[in-house]
Design a protein around this motif. Structure first.
Motif, short mmCIF file in Angstrom:
data_model
loop_
_atom_site.label_atom_id
_atom_site.label_comp_id
_atom_site.label_asym_id
_atom_site.label_seq_id
_atom_site.Cartn_x
_atom_site.Cartn_y
_atom_site.Cartn_z
N ALA A 9 -3.57 4.28 1.06
CA ALA A 9 -2.66 5.42 1.10
C ALA A 9 -3.04 6.40 0.14
N ILE A 10 -3.55 5.90 -1.77
CA ILE A 10 -3.26 7.05 -2.32
C ILE A 10 -4.46 7.71 -2.19
N ARG A 11 -5.12 7.49 -1.31
CA ARG A 11 -6.64 9.44 -1.22
C ARG A 11 -5.73 9.53 -0.12
N GLU A 12 -3.88 10.16 0.39
CA GLU A 12 -3.53 10.34 1.06
C GLU A 12 -2.90 11.67 0.48
N VAL A 13 -2.17 11.15 -1.02
CA VAL A 13 -1.73 11.72 -1.71
C VAL A 13 -2.45 12.62 -2.67
N ASP A 14 -3.49 12.01 -3.76
CA ASP A 14 -3.67 11.76 -5.31
C ASP A 14 -5.69 11.98 -4.71
N SER A 15 -6.22 12.60 -4.61
CA SER A 15 -7.77 13.00 -4.60
C SER A 15 -7.95 12.52 -5.72
N ALA B 69 1.12 -1.13 0.06
CA ALA B 69 -0.24 -0.09 0.51
C ALA B 69 0.67 1.11 0.06
N ASN B 70 2.07 1.02 1.27
CA ASN B 70 2.43 2.51 0.72
C ASN B 70 3.27 2.42 -0.43
N ALA B 71 3.75 1.84 -1.01
CA ALA B 71 4.62 1.92 -2.77
C ALA B 71 3.46 2.23 -3.27
N TRP B 72 2.41 2.12 -3.28
CA TRP B 72 0.88 2.84 -4.12
C TRP B 72 1.29 4.70 -4.18
N ARG B 73 1.24 4.44 -2.57
CA ARG B 73 1.61 5.44 -1.91
C ARG B 73 2.48 6.33 -2.97
N ALA B 74 3.58 5.66 -2.48
CA ALA B 74 4.75 6.61 -3.30
C ALA B 74 4.31 7.03 -4.87
#
Length: 495
Positions: free
Chosen positions: A244-250, A194-199
């Motif tokens: 995790a994605i929504r923390e940086v991309d909405s 999930a954190n890789a997707w966040r990156a």
């Protein structure tokens, strides 16, 4: 999940899946078409028409496909594509635990730029097959996961003649079980994923060309299969990754795939609903794959095989529409389908799938852009038979809610509900073979025609929809839908 020849696994499942596919087809059909589509920044419905790029990236040391900007120029000129499912890999995003390779993301961004300059939309696909390269000492079998995330606990992986049989090896099953934490030993692995997707999302959140993230290619549950896997750890991974994605991309769309084993062959899915933390409407999409078993077994589209494939495609469509509805009436993209196009009846099968997708209002990304008998070009870059089959008219972006479209070589019919809030016109692609001088729009007003890209733009006034509804039921105005809810049918023929 593609099978190049008959295997023990596939042969053993053939009868079961044939019966299961027929049973699925006899169930109450799902909705006729997807209830929604992805949208662009102008509020238009997006229709993906493109390729997967590309299998060659799976084992490349730099993770990049064997694909040049000139190759993209040829593809756009020959087939009018506007969308790509671009393969990326966890092994390259996170080469060490908690370390994200910005150089690799730079390489991805460079290629995204090629697409962006030509008006494409990009879906980034975190690809895996057989878990990862760490399943065998040679590193030549699996792809996707980093070696540091591969825990086989001493279970063996014997050499196999057919790559897909590695899925049955105890070590491969154990690697998946540890990832899904079925063993209870490695809860950290899904968090890393999930954190890789966040990156990835943090890097591409501001890139208008990147519209979607495909969270995992063809998920496999190891020792846990079916609804227990899909509704359990698979849905949990998707929720964790989406959060995790929504923390940086909405804004970007998040694409979910079902378990490949079974669904690719036309069986139902037990995937659970994923909540979207963004403000406003959810941007979740369903992106399954289609590989009917006779095609996986290497058959052509003829005789009994053709009958079974047609039944499978019908069952797959119903199950896809039902799953999209259960997930919240989400958009659908057919993320993969393809075959060896030298087989008998192959292009008839390609037409069948695209006609089904058109009627269902779903985009398609064909597998794949690699050269050879499955692809559009040969090893020398010369066009193959697939180019003509995929160079077909289609709606690229629609200022309204799409119901369906149908394509003939010299005619495109589009059914949609116009949306006055869309800030750009509807665009359709018209191939030179059927529309040498552009098109005439029956039911709309032409805004522009680009003879180079072969894109025709037009508008349809919302009031036209009300007029059509009134004409259909002038005697009972109370039953006529309002302008915002009335569907129009636009027909484009050669100029």
């Amino acid at each position: 999940m593609r099978f190049g020849a008959r295997t023990v696994l596939a042969a053993g499942l053939a009868a079961v899946l044939a019966v299961g596919g027929i049973a699925a087809a006899l169930r109450t059909p799902g909705p006729a078409h997807a209830a929604s589509t992805m949208t662009d920044a102008s509020g238009r419905a997006l229709v993906g028409h493109g390729f997967n790029t590309a299998s060659s990236s799976k084992s490349a040391p730099d993770g990049m496909p064997d694909f040049t900007e000139a190759d993209l120029e040829a593809e756009q000129a020959d087939t009018g594509t506007d969308f790509v499912r671009f393969l990326i890999s966890w092994r390259k995003v996170e080469p060490e635990p908690g370390v994200y390779d910005q150089g690799y993301l730079d390489d991805v961004a460079e290629r995204v730029g090629w697409y962006s300059e030509r008006g494409y939309h990009v879906m980034l696909d975190m690809h895996q097959d057989l878990w990862g390269s760490g399943i065998t000492p040679s590193g030549e079998n699996g792809n996707g996961a980093p070696v540091w995330a591969t825990y086989m606990d001493g279970y063996p992986v014997a050499d196999q003649d057919m790559w897909e049989l590695y899925y049955l090896q105890p070590g491969v099953i154990r690697a998946f079980d540890n990832f899904w934490n079925t063993t209870g030993e490695h809860p950290e692995l899904m968090e890393h994923y999930a954190n890789a997707w966040r990156a990835v999302a943090e890097r591409f959140a501001g890139d208008d060309a990147v519209v979607a993230y495909d969270l995992m290619n063809e998920p496999y549950g190891g020792s846990l299969q079916g609804p227990a896997f899909e509704a359990g750890p698979l849905t949990a991974l998707y929720q964790r990754s989406a959060d995790a994605i929504r923390e940086v991309d909405s804004d970007s769309w998040i694409c979910l795939e079902p378990q490949a084993l079974g669904f690719n062959w036309g069986l139902p899915s037990g995937l659970g609903r994923v909540d979207d933390a963004r403000d406003g409407d959810a941007r979740i999409a369903f992106c399954p794959h289609l590989y009917p078993l006779p095609m996986d077994l290497g058959d052509g589209f003829t005789g009994t095989s053709r009958d079974l494939v047609e039944t499978t495609v019908a069952a797959w469509r119903s199950n896809t529409m039902r799953t999209a509805q259960a997930l919240g009436d989400v958009p659908v993209i057919l993320g993969e389908f393809g075959l060896d196009t030298t087989l008998p009846g192959a292009l008839d099968y390609v037409d069948l799938v695209y006609d089904m997708a058109d009627a269902s209002a779903m985009g398609v990304t064909y597998w794949s852009r690699d050269p050879g008998s499955w692809g559009p070009y040969d090893a020398d870059g010369e066009p193959r038979n697939l180019v003509g089959a995929l160079d077909r008219p289609y709606p690229r972006a629609v200022a309204g809610a799409v119901s369906s479209w149908s394509a003939e070589p010299d005619e495109l019919t589009l059914a949609f509900v116009p949306d006055a809030s869309a800030t750009a016109p509807t665009e359709v692609y018209l191939p030179a073979s059927g529309f040498p001088d552009g098109g005439v729009v029956e039911g709309g007003d032409i805004v522009s025609w680009n003879s180079h890209t072969r894109v025709l733009a037009f508008t349809v006034e919302a009031q036209d929809a009300a007029d059509a509804a009134d004409a259909a039921d002038a005697a009972d105005a109370a039953d006529a839908p309002d302008a915002a809810g009335a569907e129009v049918e636009v027909r484009i023929t050669p100029n």
